[in-house]
Design a protein around this motif. Structure first.
Motif, PDB file in Angstrom:
ATOM      1  N   GLN A   5      22.365  41.907  23.113  1.00 10.90           N
ATOM      2  CA  GLN A   5      22.633  40.490  23.312  1.00 10.90           C
ATOM      3  C   GLN A   5      22.808  39.800  21.963  1.00 10.90           C
ATOM      4  O   GLN A   5      22.042  40.043  21.036  1.00 10.90           O
ATOM      5  CB  GLN A   5      21.488  39.821  24.072  1.00 10.90           C
ATOM      6  CG  GLN A   5      21.381  40.253  25.507  1.00 10.90           C
ATOM      7  CD  GLN A   5      20.253  39.537  26.216  1.00 10.90           C
ATOM      8  OE1 GLN A   5      19.323  39.042  25.586  1.00 10.90           O
ATOM      9  NE2 GLN A   5      20.335  39.487  27.528  1.00 10.90           N
ATOM     10  N   ASN A  18      29.668  39.116  28.557  1.00 11.89           N
ATOM     11  CA  ASN A  18      29.237  38.335  29.718  1.00 11.89           C
ATOM     12  C   ASN A  18      28.080  37.425  29.334  1.00 11.89           C
ATOM     13  O   ASN A  18      27.173  37.837  28.609  1.00 11.89           O
ATOM     14  CB  ASN A  18      28.809  39.251  30.859  1.00 11.89           C
ATOM     15  CG  ASN A  18      29.986  40.012  31.428  1.00 11.89           C
ATOM     16  OD1 ASN A  18      31.065  39.469  31.579  1.00 11.89           O
ATOM     17  ND2 ASN A  18      29.776  41.270  31.737  1.00 11.89           N
ATOM     18  N   VAL A  19      28.113  36.213  29.862  1.00  9.51           N
ATOM     19  CA  VAL A  19      27.070  35.238  29.584  1.00  9.51           C
ATOM     20  C   VAL A  19      25.748  35.721  30.191  1.00  9.51           C
ATOM     21  O   VAL A  19      25.693  36.139  31.342  1.00  9.51           O
ATOM     22  CB  VAL A  19      27.434  33.852  30.162  1.00  9.51           C
ATOM     23  CG1 VAL A  19      26.290  32.868  30.005  1.00  9.51           C
ATOM     24  CG2 VAL A  19      28.691  33.325  29.501  1.00  9.51           C
ATOM     25  N   THR A  20      24.699  35.661  29.383  1.00  7.34           N
ATOM     26  CA  THR A  20      23.361  36.003  29.836  1.00  7.34           C
ATOM     27  C   THR A  20      22.555  34.748  30.110  1.00  7.34           C
ATOM     28  O   THR A  20      21.900  34.630  31.135  1.00  7.34           O
ATOM     29  CB  THR A  20      22.630  36.858  28.778  1.00  7.34           C
ATOM     30  OG1 THR A  20      23.421  38.005  28.501  1.00  7.34           O
ATOM     31  CG2 THR A  20      21.272  37.294  29.264  1.00  7.34           C
ATOM     32  N   MET A  21      22.588  33.788  29.151  1.00 11.53           N
ATOM     33  CA  MET A  21      21.856  32.531  29.339  1.00 11.53           C
ATOM     34  C   MET A  21      22.369  31.452  28.394  1.00 11.53           C
ATOM     35  O   MET A  21      23.028  31.747  27.401  1.00 11.53           O
ATOM     36  CB  MET A  21      20.362  32.747  29.131  1.00 11.53           C
ATOM     37  CG  MET A  21      19.954  32.979  27.695  1.00 11.53           C
ATOM     38  SD  MET A  21      18.176  33.060  27.538  1.00 11.53           S
ATOM     39  CE  MET A  21      18.035  34.573  26.625  1.00 11.53           C
ATOM     40  N   VAL A  38      28.321  30.151  33.179  1.00  6.99           N
ATOM     41  CA  VAL A  38      27.079  30.466  33.891  1.00  6.99           C
ATOM     42  C   VAL A  38      26.816  31.955  33.751  1.00  6.99           C
ATOM     43  O   VAL A  38      27.679  32.709  33.285  1.00  6.99           O
ATOM     44  CB  VAL A  38      27.169  30.063  35.383  1.00  6.99           C
ATOM     45  CG1 VAL A  38      27.317  28.566  35.534  1.00  6.99           C
ATOM     46  CG2 VAL A  38      28.319  30.776  36.066  1.00  6.99           C
ATOM     47  N   GLY A  39      25.635  32.387  34.141  1.00  6.56           N
ATOM     48  CA  GLY A  39      25.281  33.800  34.036  1.00  6.56           C
ATOM     49  C   GLY A  39      26.322  34.709  34.671  1.00  6.56           C
ATOM     50  O   GLY A  39      26.764  34.463  35.789  1.00  6.56           O
ATOM     51  N   GLY A  40      26.727  35.737  33.943  1.00  7.76           N
ATOM     52  CA  GLY A  40      27.699  36.703  34.432  1.00  7.76           C
ATOM     53  C   GLY A  40      29.144  36.386  34.121  1.00  7.76           C
ATOM     54  O   GLY A  40      30.018  37.234  34.284  1.00  7.76           O
ATOM     55  N   THR A  41      29.436  35.183  33.662  1.00  8.35           N
ATOM     56  CA  THR A  41      30.810  34.798  33.331  1.00  8.35           C
ATOM     57  C   THR A  41      31.306  35.600  32.131  1.00  8.35           C
ATOM     58  O   THR A  41      30.627  35.716  31.129  1.00  8.35           O
ATOM     59  CB  THR A  41      30.892  33.296  33.000  1.00  8.35           C
ATOM     60  OG1 THR A  41      30.482  32.552  34.131  1.00  8.35           O
ATOM     61  CG2 THR A  41      32.311  32.888  32.612  1.00  8.35           C
ATOM     62  N   SER A  77      25.978  39.188  26.567  1.00  7.31           N
ATOM     63  CA  SER A  77      25.637  40.604  26.568  1.00  7.31           C
ATOM     64  C   SER A  77      26.910  41.406  26.315  1.00  7.31           C
ATOM     65  O   SER A  77      27.894  41.237  27.037  1.00  7.31           O
ATOM     66  CB  SER A  77      25.031  40.986  27.916  1.00  7.31           C
ATOM     67  OG  SER A  77      24.776  42.358  27.970  1.00  7.31           O
TER      68      SER A  77
END
Length: 79
Positions: A5, A18-21, A38-41, A77
């Protein structure tokens, strides 16, 4: 943060992650959520300005420029 990360400002151009937070708050956080961060984007840096700030990112099919102070608050990530 895990070792895979990093913050979005450290992601090299052309590399997807990918976005984690989000670590921002207030209006900046609300703006990121409204843009779909958002998370997963999946996010990909496309271009850096000559000075390195801002950077154009591909987010959910739209190209959006973010300053480094904002991209430092997005944890992604990488694989």
């Amino acid at each position: 943060m895990n070792r895979n990360q990093i913050t979005l400002d450290q992601l090299p151009v052309g590399r997807k992650a990918n976005v984690t937070m989000l670590t921002s708050d207030g209006t900046t956080r609300r703006r990121m959520l409204d843009l779909g961060v958002v998370g997963g984007t999946e996010i990909e840096p496309l271009y850096r300005s000559p000075s390195g700030n801002p950077v154009a990112y591909l987010i959910r099919g739209a190209v959006i420029a973010l300053r480094s102070d904002v991209s430092k608050k997005i944890v992604v990530s990488v694989s």
